[in-house]
Design a protein around this motif. Sequence first.
Motif, mmCIF file in Angstrom:
data_model
loop_
_atom_site.group_PDB
_atom_site.id
_atom_site.type_symbol
_atom_site.label_atom_id
_atom_site.label_comp_id
_atom_site.label_asym_id
_atom_site.label_seq_id
_atom_site.Cartn_x
_atom_site.Cartn_y
_atom_site.Cartn_z
ATOM 1 N N GLU A 23 -25.455 31.991 -3.263
ATOM 2 C CA GLU A 23 -26.397 31.098 -2.383
ATOM 3 C C GLU A 23 -26.986 32.167 -1.416
ATOM 4 O O GLU A 23 -28.381 32.100 -1.035
ATOM 5 C CB GLU A 23 -26.066 30.048 -1.770
ATOM 6 N N LEU A 24 -26.068 33.161 -0.966
ATOM 7 C CA LEU A 24 -26.731 33.847 0.108
ATOM 8 C C LEU A 24 -27.741 34.938 -0.399
ATOM 9 O O LEU A 24 -28.937 35.249 0.160
ATOM 10 C CB LEU A 24 -25.398 35.049 0.841
ATOM 11 N N ARG A 26 -29.436 34.278 -3.147
ATOM 12 C CA ARG A 26 -30.680 33.620 -3.469
ATOM 13 C C ARG A 26 -31.554 33.252 -2.517
ATOM 14 O O ARG A 26 -32.677 32.642 -2.729
ATOM 15 C CB ARG A 26 -30.289 32.513 -4.557
ATOM 16 N N SER A 27 -31.216 33.002 -1.242
ATOM 17 C CA SER A 27 -31.756 32.382 -0.157
ATOM 18 C C SER A 27 -32.908 33.123 0.220
ATOM 19 O O SER A 27 -32.833 34.354 0.558
ATOM 20 C CB SER A 27 -30.739 32.164 1.125
ATOM 21 N N ASP A 29 -33.971 32.914 3.109
ATOM 22 C CA ASP A 29 -33.882 32.877 4.686
ATOM 23 C C ASP A 29 -33.001 33.866 5.094
ATOM 24 O O ASP A 29 -32.946 34.559 6.206
ATOM 25 C CB ASP A 29 -32.961 31.651 5.116
ATOM 26 N N ILE A 84 -26.124 28.116 5.610
ATOM 27 C CA ILE A 84 -25.417 28.459 4.381
ATOM 28 C C ILE A 84 -23.843 28.443 4.828
ATOM 29 O O ILE A 84 -22.838 27.827 4.083
ATOM 30 C CB ILE A 84 -25.837 29.813 3.903
#
Length: 94
Positions: A23-24, A26-27, A29, A84
């Motif tokens: 997720e990190l 893909r984020s 942010d 996250i």
Amino acid sequence: MLRIWRRIKFLANFRKSIPFLLELFRSPDVSFNKKLISVVLMGAYLLFPWDIIPDFLVLIGLVDDIAVLTFILQQIVKMAPEPIKEKYQIDEKS
């Protein structure tokens, strides 16, 4: 001694780190620079051919590998945005 225990506990939760890392990366942010630093740290760890303590000293040789892996994961956690970290209940102190 408390610091060593925190690192062992951090590694015990490694399976939570895999979806966190996905997720990190893909984020939107997370800035490209932070993603690049993470990849460079992990790549350098995998490609660096020398150990501080050789792995043929079985138990002792793995200690430096665990220490480096823990350090890299903790640095990646520090770079991650709070939402996250909260989603995966990952605390950079534990």
